[in-house]
Design a protein around this motif. Structure first.
Motif, mmCIF file in Angstrom:
data_model
loop_
_atom_site.group_PDB
_atom_site.id
_atom_site.type_symbol
_atom_site.label_atom_id
_atom_site.label_comp_id
_atom_site.label_asym_id
_atom_site.label_seq_id
_atom_site.Cartn_x
_atom_site.Cartn_y
_atom_site.Cartn_z
ATOM 1 N N ALA A 30 -4.119 56.561 -35.900
ATOM 2 C CA ALA A 30 -3.159 56.385 -36.526
ATOM 3 C C ALA A 30 -2.393 55.364 -35.670
ATOM 4 C CB ALA A 30 -2.346 56.993 -35.919
ATOM 5 N N ASP A 31 -2.589 54.949 -34.257
ATOM 6 C CA ASP A 31 -2.414 53.961 -33.853
ATOM 7 C C ASP A 31 -2.459 53.170 -34.254
ATOM 8 O OD1 ASP A 31 -0.622 54.647 -32.427
ATOM 9 O OD2 ASP A 31 -1.672 55.942 -30.858
ATOM 10 N N THR A 32 -3.825 52.740 -34.099
ATOM 11 C CA THR A 32 -5.150 51.545 -34.420
ATOM 12 C C THR A 32 -5.105 50.550 -35.565
ATOM 13 O OG1 THR A 32 -6.614 52.217 -33.231
ATOM 14 C CG2 THR A 32 -7.673 50.557 -34.979
ATOM 15 N N ALA A 33 -4.971 52.448 -36.518
ATOM 16 C CA ALA A 33 -4.443 51.631 -38.063
ATOM 17 C C ALA A 33 -2.684 50.710 -38.304
ATOM 18 C CB ALA A 33 -3.800 52.250 -39.140
ATOM 19 N N ASP A 34 -2.480 51.578 -37.401
ATOM 20 C CA ASP A 34 -0.433 50.190 -37.908
ATOM 21 C C ASP A 34 -0.873 49.291 -37.108
ATOM 22 O OD1 ASP A 34 1.183 52.244 -38.227
ATOM 23 O OD2 ASP A 34 1.460 53.161 -36.518
ATOM 24 N N GLY A 35 -2.078 49.277 -35.552
ATOM 25 C CA GLY A 35 -2.075 47.661 -34.880
ATOM 26 C C GLY A 35 -3.120 46.947 -36.022
ATOM 27 N N LEU A 36 -3.637 47.234 -36.686
ATOM 28 C CA LEU A 36 -4.574 46.527 -38.015
ATOM 29 C C LEU A 36 -2.992 45.560 -38.947
ATOM 30 C CD1 LEU A 36 -7.897 48.316 -37.635
ATOM 31 C CD2 LEU A 36 -7.309 45.595 -37.132
ATOM 32 N N ASP A 39 5.261 56.524 -31.340
ATOM 33 C CA ASP A 39 5.536 56.247 -32.524
ATOM 34 C C ASP A 39 4.573 56.106 -33.781
ATOM 35 O OD1 ASP A 39 6.479 53.763 -32.452
ATOM 36 O OD2 ASP A 39 7.756 53.377 -34.131
ATOM 37 N N ILE A 40 4.735 56.977 -34.946
ATOM 38 C CA ILE A 40 3.322 56.188 -35.403
ATOM 39 C C ILE A 40 3.874 55.549 -36.747
ATOM 40 C CG2 ILE A 40 2.036 57.064 -37.407
ATOM 41 C CD1 ILE A 40 0.925 59.602 -35.272
ATOM 42 N N GLY A 41 3.942 54.179 -37.120
ATOM 43 C CA GLY A 41 4.307 53.779 -38.332
ATOM 44 C C GLY A 41 3.331 54.066 -39.568
ATOM 45 N N PRO A 42 3.988 53.403 -41.243
ATOM 46 C CA PRO A 42 3.618 53.711 -41.907
ATOM 47 C C PRO A 42 2.098 53.723 -42.217
ATOM 48 C CG PRO A 42 4.604 51.575 -41.694
ATOM 49 C CD PRO A 42 4.858 52.291 -41.107
ATOM 50 N N PHE A 43 1.903 52.173 -41.941
ATOM 51 C CA PHE A 43 -0.676 52.728 -41.535
ATOM 52 C C PHE A 43 -0.686 53.574 -41.484
ATOM 53 C CE2 PHE A 43 1.126 47.751 -42.277
ATOM 54 C CZ PHE A 43 0.522 47.590 -43.305
ATOM 55 N N GLY A 44 -0.330 53.733 -40.252
ATOM 56 C CA GLY A 44 -0.976 55.093 -38.895
ATOM 57 C C GLY A 44 -1.320 56.642 -40.447
ATOM 58 N N VAL A 45 0.011 56.771 -41.102
ATOM 59 C CA VAL A 45 0.733 57.760 -41.436
ATOM 60 C C VAL A 45 -0.497 58.234 -42.169
ATOM 61 C CG1 VAL A 45 1.986 59.335 -42.879
ATOM 62 C CG2 VAL A 45 3.425 58.224 -40.967
ATOM 63 N N ILE A 46 -0.499 56.613 -43.322
ATOM 64 C CA ILE A 46 -0.761 56.840 -44.620
ATOM 65 C C ILE A 46 -2.654 56.999 -44.387
ATOM 66 C CG2 ILE A 46 -2.442 55.672 -46.584
ATOM 67 C CD1 ILE A 46 0.682 54.534 -46.422
ATOM 68 N N THR A 47 -3.339 56.366 -43.231
ATOM 69 C CA THR A 47 -4.355 56.771 -42.826
ATOM 70 C C THR A 47 -4.801 57.777 -42.273
ATOM 71 O OG1 THR A 47 -4.999 54.271 -42.527
ATOM 72 C CG2 THR A 47 -6.281 55.853 -40.981
ATOM 73 N N LEU A 48 -3.723 58.261 -41.354
ATOM 74 C CA LEU A 48 -3.948 59.832 -40.582
ATOM 75 C C LEU A 48 -4.364 60.751 -42.101
ATOM 76 C CD1 LEU A 48 -4.132 60.440 -38.200
ATOM 77 C CD2 LEU A 48 -2.015 61.465 -37.944
ATOM 78 N N VAL A 49 -3.399 60.293 -42.990
ATOM 79 C CA VAL A 49 -3.101 62.085 -44.348
ATOM 80 C C VAL A 49 -4.561 61.608 -44.923
ATOM 81 C CG1 VAL A 49 -2.017 62.607 -46.048
ATOM 82 C CG2 VAL A 49 -0.848 61.704 -44.149
ATOM 83 N N LEU A 50 -4.866 60.709 -45.227
ATOM 84 C CA LEU A 50 -6.221 60.571 -46.334
ATOM 85 C C LEU A 50 -7.553 61.091 -45.017
ATOM 86 C CD1 LEU A 50 -4.571 56.881 -48.074
ATOM 87 C CD2 LEU A 50 -5.597 59.296 -48.617
#
Length: 271
Positions: free
Chosen positions: A99-105, A122-133
């Protein structure tokens, strides 16, 4: 710890195989194995043992899923639990790193700013979406494999666990630098000789082929391809992260593990 410390990297300071195994299990799992050493020498001995930790984590996940199936559970529920077990046995660190890497990228910011985003709690929207998928893909794949039989599901879960940790070993090879001067990335980056990482990749691929051989040549090829596919996907992500962040971090390692596991599982369903 300074990753360039000459004592830790010197030939006079070498960790034993036991130190390496303790480092691998103590760093990559929550199992009651205490790392006796935490230095570059221990990392050099420990990261090649990462796939061994993957075997243990995978077997625990497969056994739990198998017990649920024996109790009459649907494959989908057994799959959820089998995916949850590795998360529990790693305290969710790999998922958090993903999740953190997705937010960073996804931030599109320069390396320094992206690394600061990744360090936030915290986890941002990119992290949440990536984690769920990613979790949905893992659960769907394991459910399909369990639907074909417990042995297929168990083999897939173990293979995914080993491939995930093999990706970590490969990411620690010589020439891969750390993005920060401290943290897990700095401790393990560049510690594994390329020939050792390559030999382990061949060994795990051969073991995967052997596991799939019960379905004949096509099964052996499929399982070997799943290992190589997971490792290849992790390698692509690794190179992208090195370009974007200037090197690897602990979060990147988590993202690599989850990516390799997911791709390996999905690949198995394609056969």
């Amino acid at each position: 710890m300074n990753p360039t410390d000459s004592t830790a990297d010197g030939a006079a300071d070498r960790a034993s195989a036991a130190d390496g195994i303790r480092f691998a299990f103590g760093t990559l799992t929550v199992l009651p194995v205490r790392a006796a050493r935490w230095d570059r020498a221990a990392a050099r001995a420990g990261m090649p043992a990462a796939p061994l930790a993957g075997v243990v984590v995978g077997l625990c996940a497969a056994a739990t899923g198998g017990l649920l199936l024996l109790a009459g559970s649907a494959p989908a529920l057994a799959a959820v639990v089998s995916v949850a077990v590795p998360a529990v046995l790693t305290r969710g660190l790999h998922l958090d790193g993903l999740a953190d890497t997705a937010d960073g990228l996804g931030s599109g910011k320069p390396a320094g700013d992206a690394l600061r985003i990744m360090k936030r709690s915290d986890i941002g929207p990119f992290g949440v979406i990536t984690l769920v998928l990613m979790l949905l893909a893992q659960i769907a794949a394991v459910s399909e494999l369990y639907g074909a039989g417990w042995a297929d599901g168990a083999a897939g879960v173990v293979l995914a666990g080993v491939t995930a940790r093999l990706a970590l070993t490969f990411a620690c090879r010589k020439g891969v630098r750390a993005a920060r001067p401290d943290g897990l990335g700095a401790a393990v980056a560049g510690t594994v000789p390329v020939r050792v990482a390559s030999a382990l990749a061949l060994l795990v691929t051969a073991a995967g082929a052997a596991a799939g051989a019960r379905h004949g040549i096509s099964g052996a090829v499929l399982h070997a391809a799943a290992v190589l596919g997971g490792l290849g996907a992790a390698e692509l992500l690794l190179r992208h992260c090195v370009r974007r962040f200037g090197g690897v971090t602990g979060d990147v390692f988590g993202a690599l593990a989850e990516t390799a596991a997911t791709v390996a599982l999905v690949a198995l369903t394609l056969g």
